[in-house]
Structure formats: structure tokens, C-alpha cells
Design an enzyme around this catalytic site. Structure first.
Site, short mmCIF file in Angstrom:
data_model
loop_
_atom_site.label_atom_id
_atom_site.label_comp_id
_atom_site.label_asym_id
_atom_site.label_seq_id
_atom_site.Cartn_x
_atom_site.Cartn_y
_atom_site.Cartn_z
CD GLU A 1 -2.84 -1.13 0.25
OE1 GLU A 1 -3.13 -0.11 -0.50
OE2 GLU A 1 -3.59 -2.01 -0.07
N GLY A 2 0.24 2.44 -0.61
CA GLY A 2 1.12 3.74 -0.53
C GLY A 2 1.97 3.68 -1.83
CB CYS A 3 3.74 1.58 -4.09
SG CYS A 3 4.91 0.95 -2.98
CB VAL A 4 3.52 6.19 -7.39
CG1 VAL A 4 2.85 6.59 -8.82
CG2 VAL A 4 4.00 7.03 -6.52
CB SER A 5 4.24 1.45 -9.78
OG SER A 5 4.64 2.38 -10.35
#
Length: 247
Positions: A16-20
Site C-alpha cells: 500500500e502507498g506505492c505510486v505503482s
């Protein structure tokens, strides 16, 4: 890094919390933890590969003992955008959470003796474990009733954390640092969110004879109410008085 099989690209393995989109799988063999990962972004896949290659084959203690400082030491923090840097940290946190879960499963299965002997007294960063992992460990001598603390509504989370840890662990040293401002606006943390991330340094004789994981589990047990009401992550340094004197 080899592609991660589709069967492992699940919500449970998603960072969670990744751009990709990023997925991380963990498993244990011969008391060592191994990781596999994949991403739909070439850059993010490269960052994931750095962690997979660096952490696979390490003991739980070595993985849990890794702090975010290494990102700056490697020069990655300066090279990544704030969102990429946050995503990289979230990958590390998921790997550490999975490592803790694997250790707990081994312990439940009665296979923790060898793993436990590897637990060095290092520092670690832990995110909130799943609810079933935060149940009170009554064998440690802590009772849910005993841990209930009567505090005023006006008290801050830092006050409540301090009260609980001082009451149960009688620390010689206790430092609590609210670093929530560093994470405002990240995934799962709104810009208005407060008191979500804390650094805790504690020195207590109660840690004598306890491994790294058991020390951190003890702290999580004591802070269970906070973890279920908005406390998102803890960075923990837990040492005995003797360990502090030898530094």
C-alpha cells in the site's frame, strides 16, 4: 528478478502507498526468510529487487533489525521523489511485517527454538500487525484488565503510550517521538491525520531474556488499544540496561 506468479499478486501481498502496483511474497526455509516481488513499473520493480536481493536469506532478526536509515546511507533518498521514497519504505515495512508473521507462525508450530536463538538485540521498524497478531500474550504476565488505563479524553496518544509503557515496563530510559508529520498525505494517512507514527526508545530490565521479536511483541501487546484506534506504525529501539552500558 524473476516475475512473481499471478497467484501471489493478491491484496494480501500488495504494498500500500506505492505510486505503482507492487506485490511482495515471503516464505521461510531453514529458519531464513526469502522474498519474491513484482511490479507493473520498471523503476519500482528495480527498487523491489534491491530489497529482495538484500534481504532474502537473512534471519528474522537481521530483517527486523533494519532501520530506514540505510536508505539515506545508500543515497536513495536524495535520488527518489518523495512519493517513490515513501513507497520504498512501505515495501520494507511490508517485508518486516511478513517476517514477523512468519516467525509467529513458526513459534505457534513449535519451531521457534532455532529461530529464537538467532534473535540479536537490534532495532527494528514495525507496522501494525493484523488483528489476530496483536492479541495479548497472557504467558508474558500481562493481563488485558491490568493493561487498561484510565486517562482523560484530553490526553495525547504520546501521553497514553508513555503511561502504559512506564506502568508495565518500569523503564530506565523512555523516549517517545511523534513523527507523524513526516507521513501526512501518504497512502492510508490523510493530511489531517495526527499521532499516527511514533519512534520509541526504551531501556528496561523487563527485556532480559527476551528476543528481539518478543520484546517488540510485548510492546505491541501493551499498545494494542492504540494500534486499533489510529496508531499506524512504530519504530522501536528496545534494550536492556546491560546492553546500553556496553554501547
Amino acid at each position: 528478478m524473476n516475475p512473481l506468479a499471478k497467484e501471489f499478486q493478491t491484496k494480501e501481498n500488495k504494498v500500500e502507498g506505492c505510486v505503482s502496483q507492487v506485490w511482495v511474497r515471503a516464505y521461510m526455509e531453514d529458519n531464513k526468510v526469502y522474498f519474491e516481488a513484482d511490479s507493473d513499473s520498471v523503476l519500482t520493480k528495480g527498487l523491489a529487487a534491491l530489497l529482495v536481493e538484500g534481504l532474502s536469506g537473512c534471519s528474522p532478526a537481521e530483517i527486523l533489525g533494519l532501520t530506514p536509515d540505510f536508505i539515506q546511507m545508500l543515497g536513495l533518498k536524495q535520488s527518489l521523489t518523495p512519493s517513490r521514497n515513501s513507497g520504498f519504505l512501505n515495501m520494507l515495512k511490508l517485508m518486516q511485517r511478513k517476517t514477523l508473521k512468519l516467525y509467529m507462525e513458526a513459534e505457534s508450530a513449535g519451531n521457534s527454538n532455532v529461530v529464537d536463538s538467532q534473535m540479536q538485540n537490534t532495532n527494528g521498524v514495525h507496522v501494525r500487525p493484523p488483528k489476530e497478531e496483536t492479541k495479548m500474550n497472557h504467558q508474558d504476565g500481562f493481563d488485558e484488565k491490568d493493561n487498561s488505563v484510565a486517562v482523560s479524553v484530553e490526553s495525547t496518544r504520546a501521553d497514553r503510550i508513555r503511561h502504559k509503557l512506564e506502568t508495565e515496563l518500569e523503564p530506565m530510559v523512555l523516549e517517545i517521538d511523534d513523527v507523524s508529520y513526516q507521513h501526512a498525505g501518504h497512502a492510508a494517512v490523510s493530511y489531517q491525520a495526527r499521532e499516527t507514527h511514533f519512534n520509541v526508545k526504551i531501556v528496561s530490565s523487563k527485556f532480559e531474556g527476551r528476543s528481539l521479536v518478543k520484546r517488540h511483541r510485548l510492546i505491541y501487546d501493551l499498545l494494542q488499544e492504540e494500534l486499533q484506534s489510529g496508531l499506524h506504525a512504530l519504530s522501536i529501539t528496545a534494550k536492556t540496561p546491560a546492553e546500553m552500558e556496553s554501547m
